[in-house]
Design an enzyme around this catalytic site. Structure first.
Site, PDB file in Angstrom:
ATOM      1  N   CYS A 263       7.726   3.167   9.582  1.00 33.24           N
ATOM      2  CA  CYS A 263       9.185   3.230   9.604  1.00 33.24           C
ATOM      3  C   CYS A 263       9.707   2.995   8.193  1.00 33.24           C
ATOM      4  O   CYS A 263       9.420   1.977   7.588  1.00 33.24           O
ATOM      5  CB  CYS A 263       9.706   2.146  10.535  1.00 33.24           C
ATOM      6  SG  CYS A 263      11.445   2.302  10.836  1.00 33.24           S
TER       7      CYS A 263
ATOM      8  N   ASN B 138      -6.102   0.240   7.924  1.00 35.68           N
ATOM      9  CA  ASN B 138      -5.224  -0.709   8.617  1.00 35.68           C
ATOM     10  C   ASN B 138      -4.765  -0.209   9.987  1.00 35.68           C
ATOM     11  O   ASN B 138      -4.489  -1.013  10.872  1.00 35.68           O
ATOM     12  CB  ASN B 138      -4.004  -1.035   7.750  1.00 35.68           C
ATOM     13  CG  ASN B 138      -3.408   0.178   7.079  1.00 35.68           C
ATOM     14  OD1 ASN B 138      -4.095   0.906   6.364  1.00 35.68           O
ATOM     15  ND2 ASN B 138      -2.133   0.415   7.299  1.00 35.68           N
TER      16      ASN B 138
ATOM     17  N   GLY C 214      -1.737  -8.075  -1.701  1.00 34.11           N
ATOM     18  CA  GLY C 214      -2.565  -6.872  -1.751  1.00 34.11           C
ATOM     19  C   GLY C 214      -1.859  -5.755  -2.503  1.00 34.11           C
ATOM     20  O   GLY C 214      -2.491  -4.983  -3.234  1.00 34.11           O
TER      21      GLY C 214
HETATM   22  N1  PLP Z   1      -3.649  -2.576   1.667  1.00 33.45           N
HETATM   23  C1  PLP Z   1      -3.798  -2.499   3.004  1.00 33.45           C
HETATM   24  C2  PLP Z   1      -4.918  -1.718   3.575  1.00 33.45           C
HETATM   25  C3  PLP Z   1      -2.894  -3.162   3.848  1.00 33.45           C
HETATM   26  O1  PLP Z   1      -3.040  -3.082   5.175  1.00 33.45           O
HETATM   27  C4  PLP Z   1      -1.836  -3.906   3.254  1.00 33.45           C
HETATM   28  C5  PLP Z   1      -0.831  -4.591   4.109  1.00 33.45           C
HETATM   29  O2  PLP Z   1      -0.598  -4.200   5.236  1.00 33.45           O
HETATM   30  C6  PLP Z   1      -1.746  -3.955   1.858  1.00 33.45           C
HETATM   31  C7  PLP Z   1      -2.665  -3.272   1.105  1.00 33.45           C
HETATM   32  C8  PLP Z   1      -0.654  -4.738   1.179  1.00 33.45           C
HETATM   33  O3  PLP Z   1      -0.938  -6.115   1.193  1.00 33.45           O
HETATM   34  P1  PLP Z   1       0.245  -7.203   1.009  1.00 33.45           P
HETATM   35  O4  PLP Z   1       1.002  -7.220   2.299  1.00 33.45           O
HETATM   36  O5  PLP Z   1      -0.475  -8.488   0.751  1.00 33.45           O
HETATM   37  O6  PLP Z   1       1.044  -6.768  -0.147  1.00 33.45           O
END
Ligand code: PLP
Length: 388
Positions: free
Chosen positions: A329, A155, A71
């Site tokens: 953190c 998240n 992501g």
């Molecule tokens: N975007 C959101 C909303 C996320 O919660 C996260 C990971 O926690 C990411 C992007 C990043 O994804 P990745 O862990 O696959 O790099």
């Protein structure tokens, strides 16, 4: 030893059996998907089959799926002024105050060209305020190419943004829309056309696939992107170089297919989460964040004033329950959650925030295990509070 209860699925969820199986089978493929021989073509076919499943998670065309390392890379790829070609130098970016650091920090935009979209106390973008911000922005920067990035679901709190309405407004002023759907995918049904986004980020390990895999999904195949972040052999239609991680892609595909089916009916998980919140709010002082917003069916972020989230995470861990704190953190320092700060949550409440997130394999027994641990911790906290 008793089994542990894992309630941190928004951090990462368990690998689904379908994904594990797909990855194991993919290791039997020897070919490089770019090779023209039979082995290469077989590997290519496996990759394209998985791409179709990933596309299916958001109702997109497979050829518009660019596989990435996660992501974070997908967000970084989306936030490049280079996609505006010769006008890149003048480009500006608007991002919501509650975005993941992969958006907040990851773009290629200079800090001076990025503005924040504020959220209300539920963590949602107020569309009237957004209209006013867009028209003031257009007044000041009428010629600037514009990219807007707003996550589908948060998240930490699970709050779901009105992405279709936001996309309409962005397109109305000639901008491009990116939506980070990393947390929403597999938890609510998603369709790129309905969302109206030009680009959507996905992550495999949030839907039961492997870590280190993700995708940027485009609404149309001729959407311009900036120069590849990873330059190389022209893979992914010249948008991301490097020999593809065939097993990872196969695992992502299988997880995406299973997650899309789950997202169509989340009543079991929503039922568990509702029961969890009902039991939780019976404890004095519990406040659930974004409780009045549309929310993901698996996420509860809450706090009890005066209870330190750091202490609580450790105490729950010792008692066999994995949760996460709402605090981020970094470099050894625990910072207040930027999400809760943006929602106007007090420092005391933000310092107490805990996130419980359920996943595809969560059972009643996990919720029960949480309450056994929580009630003992809460009782001690109450004794200390009344003695103080
Ligand atoms: N975007 C959101 C909303 C996320 O919660 C996260 C990971 O926690 C990411 C992007 C990043 O994804 P990745 O862990 O696959 O790099």
């Amino acid at each position: 030893m008793n089994a542990r209860a894992y309630l941190d699925h928004n951090a990462t969820t368990a690998i689904r059996p379908e994904a594990r199986q797909a990855m194991e089978s993919a290791y039997d493929f020897i070919g490089n998907p770019s090779s023209v021989h039979t082995e290469g073509r077989k590997a290519h076919a496996l990759m394209e089959d998985a791409r179709e499943k990933i596309a299916g998670l958001v109702g997109a065309f497979p050829q518009n799926v660019i596989i990435t390392s996660g992501g974070t890379e997908a967000d970084n790829m989306a936030l490049q002024p280079g996609q505006f070609g010769a006008r890149a130098g003048a480009a500006r970016c608007l991002i919501s105050a509650t975005e993941h650091p992969a958006v907040r920090e990851g773009g290629g935009f200079e800090a001076s060209t990025v503005e924040t979209i504020v959220v209300d106390s539920e963590g949602l973008i107020d569309l009237v305020a957004f209209d006013a911000q867009l028209s003031a922005f257009r007044g000041e920067y009428s010629e600037a190419p514009l990219l807007v990035s707003v996550m589908v679901a948060n998240n930490e709190t699970g709050a779901i943004q009105p992405i279709a309405e936001i996309s309409d407004r962005v397109h109305g002023v000639g901008g491009l829309m990116h939506a980070d759907a990393v947390q929403a995918a597999g938890k609510i049904p998603l369709d790129i056309a309905q969302l109206g986004a030009d680009m959507i980020s996905l992550s495999a390990h949030k839907v039961g696939g492997p870590t280190g895999m993700g995708a940027l999904v485009l609404s149309r195949s001729d959407l311009p992107l900036g120069a590849p972040l990873i330059k190389g052999g022209g893979q992914e239609q010249r948008r991301r170089g490097g020999t593809e991680n065939l097993a990872g892609i196969a695992g992502f595909g299988a997880a995406a297919e299973a997650a899309a089916m789950d997202a169509a009916d989340m009543s079991r998980i929503a039922g568990l989460r509702d029961e969890l919140e009902q039991r939780l709010t019976a404890y004095k002082g519990v406040r659930i964040f974004s409780a009045n917003a549309p929310r993901l069916p698996n996420t509860t972020c809450f706090a009890v004033p005066g209870m330190s989230s750091e202490t609580l995470v450790i105490a729950l861990d010792v008692a066999g329950v994995a949760v996460s704190s709402g605090a981020a953190c970094s470099s050894g320092k625990v910072a207040r959650s930027h999400v809760l700060v943006a929602m106007g949550v007090s420092d005391e409440m933000a310092a107490a925030a805990i996130r419980l997130s359920l996943g595809w394999n969560t059972q009643d027994s996990d919720i029960d295990a949480f309450f056994v641990a929580w009630s003992a911790i809460y009782e001690k906290f109450e004794i200390r509070r009344s003695a103080a």
